[in-house]
Enzyme design. Sequence first.
Site, mmCIF file in Angstrom:
data_model
loop_
_atom_site.group_PDB
_atom_site.id
_atom_site.type_symbol
_atom_site.label_atom_id
_atom_site.label_comp_id
_atom_site.label_asym_id
_atom_site.label_seq_id
_atom_site.Cartn_x
_atom_site.Cartn_y
_atom_site.Cartn_z
ATOM 1 N N ASP A 64 0.808 -1.406 0.129
ATOM 2 C CA ASP A 64 0.051 0.131 0.109
ATOM 3 C C ASP A 64 0.895 1.190 -0.042
ATOM 4 O O ASP A 64 1.539 1.524 0.699
ATOM 5 C CB ASP A 64 -0.632 0.092 1.291
ATOM 6 C CG ASP A 64 -1.721 -1.100 1.455
ATOM 7 O OD1 ASP A 64 -1.742 -1.997 0.521
ATOM 8 O OD2 ASP A 64 -2.311 -1.189 2.411
ATOM 9 N N GLN A 80 4.352 0.670 2.267
ATOM 10 C CA GLN A 80 4.316 -0.314 2.975
ATOM 11 C C GLN A 80 5.421 -1.317 2.401
ATOM 12 O O GLN A 80 5.467 -1.693 1.277
ATOM 13 C CB GLN A 80 3.005 -1.297 2.869
ATOM 14 C CG GLN A 80 1.923 -0.518 3.747
ATOM 15 C CD GLN A 80 2.193 -0.814 5.349
ATOM 16 O OE1 GLN A 80 1.656 -1.628 5.812
ATOM 17 N NE2 GLN A 80 2.530 0.389 5.983
ATOM 18 N N TRP A 88 5.233 -10.497 1.779
ATOM 19 C CA TRP A 88 4.979 -9.644 2.773
ATOM 20 C C TRP A 88 5.356 -10.248 3.938
ATOM 21 O O TRP A 88 5.352 -11.172 4.553
ATOM 22 C CB TRP A 88 3.371 -9.575 2.767
ATOM 23 C CG TRP A 88 2.434 -8.715 3.680
ATOM 24 C CD1 TRP A 88 2.131 -7.324 3.443
ATOM 25 C CD2 TRP A 88 2.287 -8.894 4.992
ATOM 26 N NE1 TRP A 88 1.760 -6.666 4.518
ATOM 27 C CE2 TRP A 88 1.719 -7.927 5.499
ATOM 28 C CE3 TRP A 88 2.444 -10.267 5.956
ATOM 29 C CZ2 TRP A 88 1.109 -7.493 6.728
ATOM 30 C CZ3 TRP A 88 1.839 -10.175 7.159
ATOM 31 C CH2 TRP A 88 1.206 -8.627 7.646
ATOM 32 N N TRP A 123 1.405 -0.530 9.727
ATOM 33 C CA TRP A 123 0.479 -0.582 8.669
ATOM 34 C C TRP A 123 0.131 0.474 8.152
ATOM 35 O O TRP A 123 0.561 1.635 8.517
ATOM 36 C CB TRP A 123 -0.346 -1.907 8.875
ATOM 37 C CG TRP A 123 0.190 -3.263 9.382
ATOM 38 C CD1 TRP A 123 1.151 -3.706 8.866
ATOM 39 C CD2 TRP A 123 -0.423 -4.103 10.374
ATOM 40 N NE1 TRP A 123 1.666 -4.771 9.393
ATOM 41 C CE2 TRP A 123 0.511 -5.201 10.437
ATOM 42 C CE3 TRP A 123 -1.380 -4.102 11.297
ATOM 43 C CZ2 TRP A 123 0.418 -6.264 11.241
ATOM 44 C CZ3 TRP A 123 -1.560 -5.066 12.177
ATOM 45 C CH2 TRP A 123 -0.899 -6.101 11.943
ATOM 46 N N ASP A 189 -6.221 1.621 8.838
ATOM 47 C CA ASP A 189 -6.126 2.514 7.703
ATOM 48 C C ASP A 189 -6.889 3.921 7.976
ATOM 49 O O ASP A 189 -7.818 4.144 7.164
ATOM 50 C CB ASP A 189 -6.593 1.826 6.489
ATOM 51 C CG ASP A 189 -6.131 0.397 6.313
ATOM 52 O OD1 ASP A 189 -5.009 0.179 6.991
ATOM 53 O OD2 ASP A 189 -6.653 -0.495 5.597
ATOM 54 N N GLU A 243 -11.366 -1.827 4.002
ATOM 55 C CA GLU A 243 -9.989 -1.265 4.474
ATOM 56 C C GLU A 243 -9.632 -0.109 3.384
ATOM 57 O O GLU A 243 -10.282 0.357 2.389
ATOM 58 C CB GLU A 243 -8.885 -2.244 4.309
ATOM 59 C CG GLU A 243 -8.846 -3.088 3.035
ATOM 60 C CD GLU A 243 -7.951 -4.253 3.278
ATOM 61 O OE1 GLU A 243 -7.280 -4.527 4.211
ATOM 62 O OE2 GLU A 243 -7.596 -5.047 2.053
ATOM 63 N N ASP A 277 -12.984 -6.645 -1.959
ATOM 64 C CA ASP A 277 -13.039 -7.471 -3.332
ATOM 65 C C ASP A 277 -12.163 -7.155 -4.252
ATOM 66 O O ASP A 277 -12.126 -7.348 -5.459
ATOM 67 C CB ASP A 277 -14.538 -7.357 -4.052
ATOM 68 C CG ASP A 277 -15.758 -7.322 -2.994
ATOM 69 O OD1 ASP A 277 -15.744 -8.087 -1.950
ATOM 70 O OD2 ASP A 277 -16.792 -6.665 -3.495
#
Length: 581
Positions: A64, A80, A88, A123, A189, A243, A277
């Site tokens: 992100d 990120q 990750w 994050w 977030d 998010e 999604d």
Amino acid sequence: MAQAWAFFLLALFSFSSYVSRIFLCSRNGEGLFLCARAPEVPSIVSDKYRTAYHFQPPKNWMNDPNGPMYYNGIYHLFFQHNPNGPQWGDIVWGHSVSTDLVNWIILEPAIEPDTPGDIKGCWSGSATILSGGQPVIMYTGGDAENHQVQNIALPNNRSDPYLREWSKAGNNPVLQPVGPGMNPGEFRDPTTGWIGPDGLWRIGIGAEVNGYSAALLYKSEDFLNWSRVDHPLYSSSASTMWECLDFFAVLPGSNGGLDLSAAIPKGAKHVLKVSVDQCDKYMIGVYDLESDTFVPDTVLDDRRLLPRIDYGNYYASKSFFDSKNRRRIIWGWTNESDSSSDDVAKGWAGIYAIPRTIWLDRDGKQLLQWPVEEIESLRRNEISYQGLDLEEGDLYEIKGVDTLQADVEIDFELTSIDDADSFDPSWLLDPEKHCREAGASLHGGIGPFGLVILASSDMEEHTVVHFRVYKSQKEYMILMCSDIRRSSLRQGLYTPAYGGFFEFDLEKERKISLRTLIDRSAVESFGGGGRVCIIARVYPVAIVDDGKAQMYAFNNGSTTVRVPHLRAWSMMTAQVNLKKA
């Protein structure tokens, strides 16, 4: 000349390439087929797949975009980042700076996990510039109990133009997932802050409450001490979690941006963007100051019908107000489409789409996006064509540019709109499915027409960006597809046919524009003046084997399509995180 016969090859390869990837067959003198396994493709570990002008760190994992801002003459982009590998994990806030949004200098990480409020990871979050020019970051951290909490960080030295060092607030975490129905593992977030009519700061945070998705609303006088408002900014029972929220104001018909820390002008709309999604969707509506809520103009029963920021490989976008040029710019993450083992072998994973100016159309119904004008500084060796007529089956080669690093702008003018096929509203539920079923090889009334790019000399590999025109009861609907199903001979890649629809008034305007940025393994396209945007990742073997590829304009519809203007440029390589400060 346009080659009418050549499109037959494109259609043929669309149907036969799967077989030819497994076996190479030929007929011997006795009429029997002799087959051998196809040769091994070269390793995906190649610098030729690293993009030349899209943002990415020198190595390892990136997801992100976080906290983009313009401060004291410098653009800051946080991201990120796993500094220890191309997958990750071990997430920190990477940090890069730029003066032009094109060339970037990499700095040391701005925020690392070293306190109880972020010991499991630092994050996503946002940056806000407070009154007096004080930058502040709010980000999500994971604590020892795997709860998601919100933390504050401030720069140590505001006179440092790069804002290299940041310190965390002593009262971190400033927000915790407490309250009835809260899921402590789904609370993350925070948005950029905005000021309400009472002079208090506000932020939104994505959360799951009682099994539903919510944008929770919080207030503060000083940005350090926060209280939750007794109602959400907006919530929905259509999903369990939103998010990477983004919330910003736009003015219909104006491509200028609005500063959330200033008074919002009368007539402005607000946009609530959510990541859900595996894509970024948005709602346009009104921010009701009295009720402190977001009220969408239209509430859709099926979230599949929500418009998207991008209809391709794009996620976790974050926008910011660029006070230098009075515009709103949005960044988005584009993941690799290969396997995680490929990423380990390459040593890197993840890029960002080109930063885009984003604004609201004149009707107040749709967001429009366009690459920031600074990217045009990389253009070299322009070629142009005028007055091309593409008849049914034509394939016209575009020569004279670097087809692996190019910027292509093309207008398609319809000579007639009488043969448009009928539109089925159910296609809106799954435009990718319709792009698969109505590929470039399938003849239509008006379309498909568009570009064939990154094509091997034998057409075994090719990516197609194309349009189809449909007539609905009230208007014309344009389907834009970015079909990467035949983009590579490699096995194990994710190669869908991306697609999205947009309305277009063909009674007034017969020209449909397409701009495509080609950057080795990235193909980023803008259709209809930015009404539909699609970015995709591709890994053609031809890039490694031959170091070159072909590009064509084509038409496979019964209606002749005129190309009044086609311009293309080779793109220079930008200095993206090559220098460290």
